[in-house]
Design an enzyme around this catalytic site. Structure first.
Site, PDB file in Angstrom:
ATOM      1  CE  LYS A  75     -14.035   0.683   7.916  1.00  0.00           C
ATOM      2  NZ  LYS A  75     -13.356   1.115   9.114  1.00  0.00           N
ATOM      3  CG  ASP A 107     -11.396   6.407   1.444  1.00  0.00           C
ATOM      4  OD1 ASP A 107     -11.957   5.290   1.405  1.00  0.00           O
ATOM      5  OD2 ASP A 107     -10.604   6.733   2.346  1.00  0.00           O
ATOM      6  CD1 TRP A 154      -9.337   7.532   9.101  1.00  0.00           C
ATOM      7  CD2 TRP A 154      -8.463   6.931   7.137  1.00  0.00           C
ATOM      8  NE1 TRP A 154      -8.811   6.273   9.246  1.00  0.00           N
ATOM      9  CE2 TRP A 154      -8.264   5.885   8.053  1.00  0.00           C
ATOM     10  CE3 TRP A 154      -7.994   6.783   5.836  1.00  0.00           C
ATOM     11  CZ2 TRP A 154      -7.608   4.702   7.710  1.00  0.00           C
ATOM     12  CZ3 TRP A 154      -7.347   5.611   5.485  1.00  0.00           C
ATOM     13  CH2 TRP A 154      -7.159   4.587   6.421  1.00  0.00           C
TER      14      TRP A 154
HETATM   15  C1  LMR Z   1     -11.415   4.298  11.252  1.00  0.00           C
HETATM   16  O1  LMR Z   1     -11.349   5.410  10.740  1.00  0.00           O
HETATM   17  O2  LMR Z   1     -11.616   4.138  12.461  1.00  0.00           O
HETATM   18  C2  LMR Z   1     -11.279   3.069  10.401  1.00  0.00           C
HETATM   19  O3  LMR Z   1     -11.174   3.432   9.071  1.00  0.00           O
HETATM   20  C3  LMR Z   1     -10.217   2.153  10.849  1.00  0.00           C
HETATM   21  C4  LMR Z   1      -8.855   2.682  10.584  1.00  0.00           C
HETATM   22  O4  LMR Z   1      -8.062   1.962   9.979  1.00  0.00           O
HETATM   23  O5  LMR Z   1      -8.530   3.804  10.984  1.00  0.00           O
END
Ligand code: LMR
Length: 397
Positions: free
Chosen positions: A246, A211, A130
């Site tokens: 979520k 996470d 991420w």
């Molecule tokens: C995502 O990856 O789309 C979500 O976790 C929202 C975010 O804050 O990025």
């Protein structure tokens, strides 16, 4: 002051949502941000949330500050959810859990806590991860490095390479792991792979930072805590950043938690004291509403049951959209084997679409996909899926 300062680039995920909102085309589709959408394309307030809010509205008597660490009943409910109600971590009282503003806030509070004591260790994140992991741990002051994770040829986990990288992680370094529903790939570790990683972490003495943003979107609430249980069993010092964004749809209530798992109750109270310092010097104390709602749902049997049902509906809809996408791409004659999409877990899939395809979808079809080809399956509906598959077919030529 600002004359010579250049603007910061837009956020790769939330910036895309801003673009999407500006788009006037009625056929637009947002497969970007990780937000659940129902069959009508809406992100609903869950029924259990509405019911809890109704009770709160009647019963709430104050809006005074919460404690720095949040409501103790919330922390207890979070612990039961992430460790399981009969978890040894709970009976040994060896975790400090506090309410943090969302999963992002939880990660940042945890990062600031660790940086206070071990500023010179490295943070290892999966390749890919991420995007905001880099932002959060980097801004907290850590040097970041990557471990092997996703194999873009097999479209699967590169377990051997990952373990080889983990062998090189020195004691004290922090390793960020996605407990389930890996973001962005949708590819998770399974069963004994987690056991092996947890055993290695304990033997080497690195600090796993889990996470846990998607509990319940993988295989189920209980099944999805398997990784957490392995690190607890291995006896590691570790952290868990969890979120109700979520699984309770409480996105804008910023309802998350950071749990610091130590060796015993005394250490946990030391960790708690430092967590409180981090919070007090940042935002003082957490927002109350989402935590009150989540606690009420988790602690009220009828609402808890209603929540599990709603969560399982969300999970099932996403699984159905995975199947529909694979079938739809085949029906449009898109070359390639897309069956991997059905094997992945959670909201996301690494589609394998190149950046050119992603740009073409945005420019020509008003379909928004995060750079790198991550798609949010929950953005698909039985109404838009044919449009999306036809657009992919034409973008891929
Ligand atoms: C995502 O990856 O789309 C979500 O976790 C929202 C975010 O804050 O990025």
């Amino acid at each position: 002051m600002w004359k010579s300062i250049q603007p910061a680039p837009p956020d790769s995920i939330l910036g895309l949502t801003e673009e999407f909102k500006k788009d006037q085309n009625p056929q637009k589709v947002n497969l970007g941000v990780g937000v659940y959408k129902d069959e009508a394309g809406n992100t609903p307030v869950l029924r259990c949330v509405k019911a809890a809010e109704k009770i709160l509205l009647e019963k709430q008597t104050t809006k005074s500050y919460l404690p720095i660490s949040g409501d103790p009943a919330y922390a207890a409910a979070v612990q039961r959810l992430i460790f399981g109600s009969d978890g040894e971590v709970i009976s040994s009282n060896r975790a400090a859990t506090i309410h943090a503003p969302g999963g992002t806030g939880a990660l940042r509070v945890g990062a600031d806590l660790l940086h206070k004591f071990t500023p010179n260790v490295k943070v290892w994140v999966s390749s890919p991860t991420w995007a905001n992991h880099n932002g959060i741990f980097g801004t907290a002051g850590f040097e970041i490095t990557q471990y092997a994770y996703y194999n873009s040829e097999s479209r699967d986990l590169d377990f051997d390479k990952m373990m080889a990288d983990f062998e090189t992680v020195p004691a004290g370094d922090i390793v960020v792991l996605h407990t389930c529903c890996h973001n962005p790939s949708g590819v998770d570790l399974v069963g004994e792979q987690w056991e092996k990683v947890a055993t290695l972490a304990a033997a080497k003495g690195w600090i796993p930072f889990l996470d846990f943003a998607y509990q319940g979107f993988g295989d189920g609430v209980d099944e999805d805590r398997f990784a957490v249980e392995q690190f607890a069993r291995a006896g590691c010092d570790f952290l868990v950043a969890s979120s109700f964004s979520k699984n309770f749809g409480l996105y804008n209530e910023r309802t998350g938690a950071i749990s610091v798992i130590t060796q015993n109750a005394d250490e946990a109270s030391v960790a708690l004291s430092h967590l409180k310092t981090v919070v007090r010097t940042n935002y003082s104390n957490p927002p109350a509403h989402g935590g009150l709602v989540a606690t009420m749902i988790l602690d009220t049997p009828e609402l808890h049951a209603m929540w599990l049902e709603e969560l399982s509906d969300m999970r099932d809809r996403i699984v159905n959209m995975r199947k529909a996408l694979v079938a739809g791409l085949a029906a449009q004659g898109v070359a390639g084997d897309f069956s991997f999409i059905e094997k992945q877990r959670g909201m996301f899939s690494f589609s394998g679409w190149s950046d050119e395809v992603v740009m073409s979808l945005r420019k020509n079809n008003n379909i928004y996909v995060v750079g790198g080809g991550r798609i949010n399956l929950a953005g698909l509906t039985t109404t838009n899926i044919e449009y999306v598959c036809a657009a992919v077919a034409s973008a891929m030529g």
